[in-house]
Structures are given as structure tokens and as C-alpha cells.
Write a protein that holds these residues in place. Structure first.
Motif, PDB file in Angstrom:
ATOM      1  N   HIS A   1       5.716  30.715  22.158  1.00  0.00           N
ATOM      2  CA  HIS A   1       5.013  29.430  22.286  1.00  0.00           C
ATOM      3  C   HIS A   1       4.438  29.230  23.689  1.00  0.00           C
ATOM      4  N   VAL A   2       3.931  30.302  24.270  1.00  0.00           N
ATOM      5  CA  VAL A   2       3.306  30.223  25.582  1.00  0.00           C
ATOM      6  C   VAL A   2       1.956  29.517  25.445  1.00  0.00           C
ATOM      7  N   GLU A   3       1.734  28.466  26.256  1.00  0.00           N
ATOM      8  CA  GLU A   3       0.513  27.666  26.163  1.00  0.00           C
ATOM      9  C   GLU A   3      -0.489  27.970  27.268  1.00  0.00           C
ATOM     10  N   ALA A   4      -0.021  28.579  28.341  1.00  0.00           N
ATOM     11  CA  ALA A   4      -0.887  28.958  29.459  1.00  0.00           C
ATOM     12  C   ALA A   4      -0.196  30.121  30.166  1.00  0.00           C
ATOM     13  N   LEU A   5      -0.959  30.823  30.993  1.00  0.00           N
ATOM     14  CA  LEU A   5      -0.423  32.041  31.582  1.00  0.00           C
ATOM     15  C   LEU A   5      -0.747  32.119  33.070  1.00  0.00           C
ATOM     16  N   LEU A   6       0.254  32.524  33.834  1.00  0.00           N
ATOM     17  CA  LEU A   6       0.079  32.818  35.261  1.00  0.00           C
ATOM     18  C   LEU A   6       0.317  34.316  35.444  1.00  0.00           C
ATOM     19  N   VAL A   7      -0.682  35.015  35.957  1.00  0.00           N
ATOM     20  CA  VAL A   7      -0.548  36.452  36.189  1.00  0.00           C
ATOM     21  C   VAL A   7      -0.290  36.666  37.676  1.00  0.00           C
ATOM     22  N   LEU A   8       0.874  37.179  37.994  1.00  0.00           N
ATOM     23  CA  LEU A   8       1.224  37.421  39.394  1.00  0.00           C
ATOM     24  C   LEU A   8       0.526  38.680  39.894  1.00  0.00           C
ATOM     25  N   PRO A   9       0.134  38.698  41.158  1.00  0.00           N
ATOM     26  CA  PRO A   9      -0.691  39.804  41.665  1.00  0.00           C
ATOM     27  C   PRO A   9       0.038  41.134  41.723  1.00  0.00           C
TER      28      PRO A   9
ATOM     29  N   ARG B   1      -5.805  35.890  22.803  1.00  0.00           N
ATOM     30  CA  ARG B   1      -4.668  34.996  22.545  1.00  0.00           C
ATOM     31  C   ARG B   1      -5.006  33.552  22.873  1.00  0.00           C
ATOM     32  N   HIS B   2      -6.252  33.317  23.304  1.00  0.00           N
ATOM     33  CA  HIS B   2      -6.721  31.958  23.627  1.00  0.00           C
ATOM     34  C   HIS B   2      -5.829  31.322  24.697  1.00  0.00           C
ATOM     35  N   LEU B   3      -5.510  32.108  25.715  1.00  0.00           N
ATOM     36  CA  LEU B   3      -4.598  31.647  26.754  1.00  0.00           C
ATOM     37  C   LEU B   3      -5.344  31.285  28.038  1.00  0.00           C
ATOM     38  N   PRO B   4      -5.303  30.028  28.460  1.00  0.00           N
ATOM     39  CA  PRO B   4      -5.828  29.679  29.786  1.00  0.00           C
ATOM     40  C   PRO B   4      -4.988  30.396  30.846  1.00  0.00           C
ATOM     41  N   THR B   5      -5.639  31.099  31.755  1.00  0.00           N
ATOM     42  CA  THR B   5      -4.908  31.970  32.671  1.00  0.00           C
ATOM     43  C   THR B   5      -5.397  31.812  34.108  1.00  0.00           C
ATOM     44  N   ILE B   6      -4.436  31.748  35.028  1.00  0.00           N
ATOM     45  CA  ILE B   6      -4.765  31.839  36.443  1.00  0.00           C
ATOM     46  C   ILE B   6      -4.352  33.223  36.921  1.00  0.00           C
ATOM     47  N   TRP B   7      -5.265  33.876  37.636  1.00  0.00           N
ATOM     48  CA  TRP B   7      -5.100  35.287  37.980  1.00  0.00           C
ATOM     49  C   TRP B   7      -4.702  35.461  39.441  1.00  0.00           C
TER      50      TRP B   7
ATOM     51  N   GLU C   1      -2.929  21.621  36.485  1.00  0.00           N
ATOM     52  CA  GLU C   1      -4.023  20.656  36.604  1.00  0.00           C
ATOM     53  C   GLU C   1      -5.146  20.976  35.630  1.00  0.00           C
ATOM     54  N   ALA C   2      -5.400  22.266  35.426  1.00  0.00           N
ATOM     55  CA  ALA C   2      -6.446  22.665  34.484  1.00  0.00           C
ATOM     56  C   ALA C   2      -6.016  22.459  33.040  1.00  0.00           C
ATOM     57  N   VAL C   3      -4.720  22.647  32.768  1.00  0.00           N
ATOM     58  CA  VAL C   3      -4.182  22.506  31.400  1.00  0.00           C
ATOM     59  C   VAL C   3      -2.969  21.567  31.470  1.00  0.00           C
ATOM     60  N   PRO C   4      -3.195  20.282  31.646  1.00  0.00           N
ATOM     61  CA  PRO C   4      -2.075  19.353  31.877  1.00  0.00           C
ATOM     62  C   PRO C   4      -1.093  19.271  30.720  1.00  0.00           C
ATOM     63  N   GLN C   5      -1.541  19.575  29.494  1.00  0.00           N
ATOM     64  CA  GLN C   5      -0.654  19.469  28.337  1.00  0.00           C
ATOM     65  C   GLN C   5       0.303  20.647  28.214  1.00  0.00           C
ATOM     66  N   ALA C   6       0.078  21.701  28.986  1.00  0.00           N
ATOM     67  CA  ALA C   6       0.918  22.897  28.872  1.00  0.00           C
ATOM     68  C   ALA C   6       2.308  22.627  29.444  1.00  0.00           C
ATOM     69  N   SER C   7       3.327  22.830  28.604  1.00  0.00           N
ATOM     70  CA  SER C   7       4.712  22.630  29.063  1.00  0.00           C
ATOM     71  C   SER C   7       5.485  23.948  29.096  1.00  0.00           C
ATOM     72  N   ARG C   8       4.907  24.983  28.493  1.00  0.00           N
ATOM     73  CA  ARG C   8       5.553  26.297  28.498  1.00  0.00           C
ATOM     74  C   ARG C   8       4.541  27.316  29.027  1.00  0.00           C
ATOM     75  N   VAL C   9       4.815  27.854  30.194  1.00  0.00           N
ATOM     76  CA  VAL C   9       3.872  28.732  30.884  1.00  0.00           C
ATOM     77  C   VAL C   9       4.452  30.147  30.960  1.00  0.00           C
ATOM     78  N   GLY C  10       3.698  31.099  30.471  1.00  0.00           N
ATOM     79  CA  GLY C  10       4.094  32.495  30.618  1.00  0.00           C
ATOM     80  C   GLY C  10       3.770  32.986  32.017  1.00  0.00           C
TER      81      GLY C  10
ATOM     82  N   GLY D   1     -12.092  25.755  25.090  1.00  0.00           N
ATOM     83  CA  GLY D   1     -12.053  24.330  24.735  1.00  0.00           C
ATOM     84  C   GLY D   1     -11.438  23.467  25.817  1.00  0.00           C
ATOM     85  N   ILE D   2     -11.542  23.928  27.069  1.00  0.00           N
ATOM     86  CA  ILE D   2     -10.950  23.203  28.198  1.00  0.00           C
ATOM     87  C   ILE D   2     -12.051  22.482  28.972  1.00  0.00           C
ATOM     88  N   THR D   3     -11.813  21.218  29.270  1.00  0.00           N
ATOM     89  CA  THR D   3     -12.705  20.462  30.145  1.00  0.00           C
ATOM     90  C   THR D   3     -12.085  20.434  31.537  1.00  0.00           C
ATOM     91  N   MET D   4     -12.714  21.121  32.457  1.00  0.00           N
ATOM     92  CA  MET D   4     -12.176  21.175  33.809  1.00  0.00           C
ATOM     93  C   MET D   4     -12.219  19.791  34.452  1.00  0.00           C
TER      94      MET D   4
END
Length: 337
Positions: free
Chosen positions: A226-234, A252-258, A166-175, A321-324
Motif C-alpha cells: 500500500h505504498v502511496e508515494a516513493l522516496l528514492v535514496l541516492p 505503478r503510478h507512484l509519485p516519486t522524489i529522486w 507537500e507534493a502528495v499531502p494525502q500520502a500516509s505510507r511512503v516507500g 493526476g497531481i496538482t502541484m
């Protein structure tokens, strides 16, 4: 003769009177042994300077239940200084000290405590999914000598991916950054995450590390994948090294959820969602109180959190450069600006 007899009777009467007088005087009370002060061993992965607010929250919970450190309860914290291998020796020390309860502050600490003792009660905090990790038999009947609060990471993992998308809708490849010790590929949370990704039409790229020295290598390889966003598992090591990890994500300019760690967002991360670790530590006091009053851990059901918080960092979003989207801003429990 008669005078001697009278004198002897008089003397004997005085002696008896004195004896009765002595017996009538109350004896001083026997010295009482001081009441035993319960001792709680606190087993933590980090250093004493790492997240002192968690231990403070535990103390607050104890005070709310009438336990005051230094008066009627004692805490014995032990720190592994970020080295998981040291946890086993620290847990064994608690067994030798015969503490009344062990508070284990992460899944690695719980595993070390369980290996060290099947007798001493253990209360857990910040472990994630205790059932999935095999720490307890079930939520209702944990069994053995362990209880405390726990979460369902299979459900939370789906929410993390949903919020990131939802925060990065264009991301199709998530690390997905994971430490293999807690997130094996065959685990239920990982399988659930993969299924959700297919539904969302997102490709997951699993980035597995074994220890903190692997973090730089892991981030360096993400652009090639080509990772466009990142999810960090706890993982407790993520929390300990959050400043370094947040900096690597920013480089790395990676939008990340922690995961659930709002502490990472406070350190400059983009967003996090989950139950409060501080609240979990405060709640562990309830379990400690019950155990000190005679309850067995096996009979105390594992608690699920009822409150979850979404924390966003708008300053980080602007730097990326993300608009929430307004929908996320409205849902947020806290927005860091």
C-alpha cells in the motif's frame, strides 16, 4: 733559421686566433626535457556514454584555472560499465600508472581508490555524506589522502520527505527505495529520516535492493504494501539506471522524489532536490589544482555545497493526476513542462 722561426710564430698565432674565435661562438643550448604533463585518473562507475556532462564540467573547471586537456594536463578516464566489482581493478591500474591525482566520481569509486592506495591523492565527487560513510575523518581535517566536495544527507533526507509530502499531502505510507551498500539501517541519515516520518505522521516502508536486477521485484511488491508515494535514496546505480527506474515508477503510478538527482527528473521523474552534480564536478578542479601545486589532500577541508536546486516535472505531475501546490512551484529552480 730566422725565416723558419718567424713562420712558426705566424702559424701559431693563426692557430690561437682561430681557437679563440671558436670559443667565442656561443654553443647551441642543451636539449631540454619536455615538462611533465600531470595525469588525472578519473574513476567512474558507468560507461563513457553515461552523463558525459559531468566530465565536461570537470574540464571546464580545469580550464578556468589554466589547465587545458591535451596541452598542460591529461585525463585518463576509466569506466566500470555499471559493475561495481570492476572498480578495484581500475583503481589498481591508476596506482601502476602512477597518476598524479585520482578523481573518484561516486562513493563506491572512492572506496575502491582508498583500498588501492594510501599515497596517491584522491578527490571525490558525488559521494554524499563523506563523514557518515567513513570516507574522511572530518570536514575540516579530512585526513589521509582524500578530499573534495560532500553533502550532509541526514539533512537532505528530511527535506526530501518534506517535499514529497507537500507534493502528495494525502500520502500516509511512503516507500523508501534504497541500496543497502550505502544506506544501512543503523546509519545516521536513515535514523534521522525515521524520526522525521514520525513527526509528519508518515509510515515508511523500506524497500531494500542489492543490485539492479532487484528493481522490478522491488516495484512489484509496493502495491501489496500500500505504498502511496516513493522516496528514492541516492546511489550511483540509481543514476545509471534512471530511465528504467522512472518507467517502473510510472507503471505503478507512484509519485516519486529522486533524492538530489535532477537527471532523474529530466528523464521523466516527478521531483528532485539537492546540490548539482555538474557543479560538484566543476568544483573538483579546484582541489586538483591545489594538489598539483603542492597541497596535501589531508590539509584541504571538505567543502559543503552552498547552492541547492528544486526541479519539478509538471508533465509527470499531470500524468499522475497531481496538482502541484503553488508553494512548490514558486520555490522551484526549474519546472519541466
Amino acid at each position: 733559421m730566422l725565416g723558419d722561426f718567424i713562420m712558426r710564430r705566424t702559424t701559431m698565432g693563426l692557430m690561437l686566433t682561430l681557437a679563440f674565435a671558436i670559443l667565442a661562438v656561443p654553443l647551441p643550448p642543451l636539449a631540454q626535457s619536455p615538462a611533465k604533463v600531470p595525469r588525472i585518473g578519473v574513476l567512474l562507475l558507468g560507461a563513457s556514454s553515461d552523463n558525459p556532462e559531468f566530465l565536461d564540467a570537470f574540464r571546464q573547471g580545469l580550464r578556468e584555472l589554466g589547465w587545458v586537456e591535451g596541452q598542460n594536463i591529461a585525463l585518463a578516464p576509466r569506466y566500470a560499465e555499471g559493475e561495481p566489482a570492476r572498480l578495484a581493478a581500475l583503481a589498481a591500474e591508476f596506482v601502476r600508472l602512477k597518476v598524479d591525482v585520482i578523481l573518484a566520481g561516486n562513493p563506491l569509486a572512492v572506496q575502491a581508490a582508498q583500498h588501492a592506495t594510501t599515497e596517491l591523492p584522491i578527490v571525490m565527487a558525488g559521494v554524499g555524506d563523506a563523514v557518515s560513510l567513513g570516507l574522511v575523518a572530518s570536514l575540516a581535517r579530512p585526513g589521509r589522502n582524500l578530499t573534495g566536495p560532500s553533502e550532509q544527507y541526514a539533512d537532505l533526507a528530511l527535506k526530501w520527505l518534506e517535499l514529497l509530502k507537500e507534493a502528495v499531502p494525502q500520502a500516509s505510507r511512503v516507500g523508501v527505495l534504497t541500496l543497502s551498500t550505502l544506506w544501512p539501517v543503523q546509519s545516521e541519515p536513515w535514523q534521522a529520516l525515521q524520526q522525521a516520518a514520525q513527526t509528519m505522521r508518515v509510515t515508511l516502508h523500506r524497500v531494500e535492493v542489492r543490485e539492479p536486477s532487484d528493481f522490478e521485484r522491488a516495484f512489484a511488491g509496493m502495491p501489496q504494501e500500500h505504498v502511496e508515494a516513493l522516496l528514492v535514496l541516492p546511489h550511483p546505480l540509481v543514476l545509471r539506471h534512471r530511465t528504467r527506474l522512472v518507467a517502473l515508477a510510472a507503471e505503478r503510478h507512484l509519485p516519486t522524489i529522486w533524492g538530489p538527482f535532477r537527471e532523474c527528473v529530466e528523464a521523466g521523474g516527478l521531483l528532485a532536490y539537492g546540490p548539482s552534480l555538474r557543479e560538484q564536478y566543476r568544483r573538483t578542479a579546484y582541489f586538483v589544482d591545489k594538489i598539483l601545486k603542492g597541497a596535501k589532500p589531508a590539509d584541504l577541508p571538505v567543502e559543503q555545497p552552498t547552492k541547492f536546486e528544486l526541479v519539478l516535472n509538471l508533465k509527470t505531475a499531470q500524468a499522475l493526476g497531481i496538482t502541484m501546490p503553488p508553494s512548490l512551484l514558486m520555490l522551484a529552480d526549474e519546472v519541466i513542462r
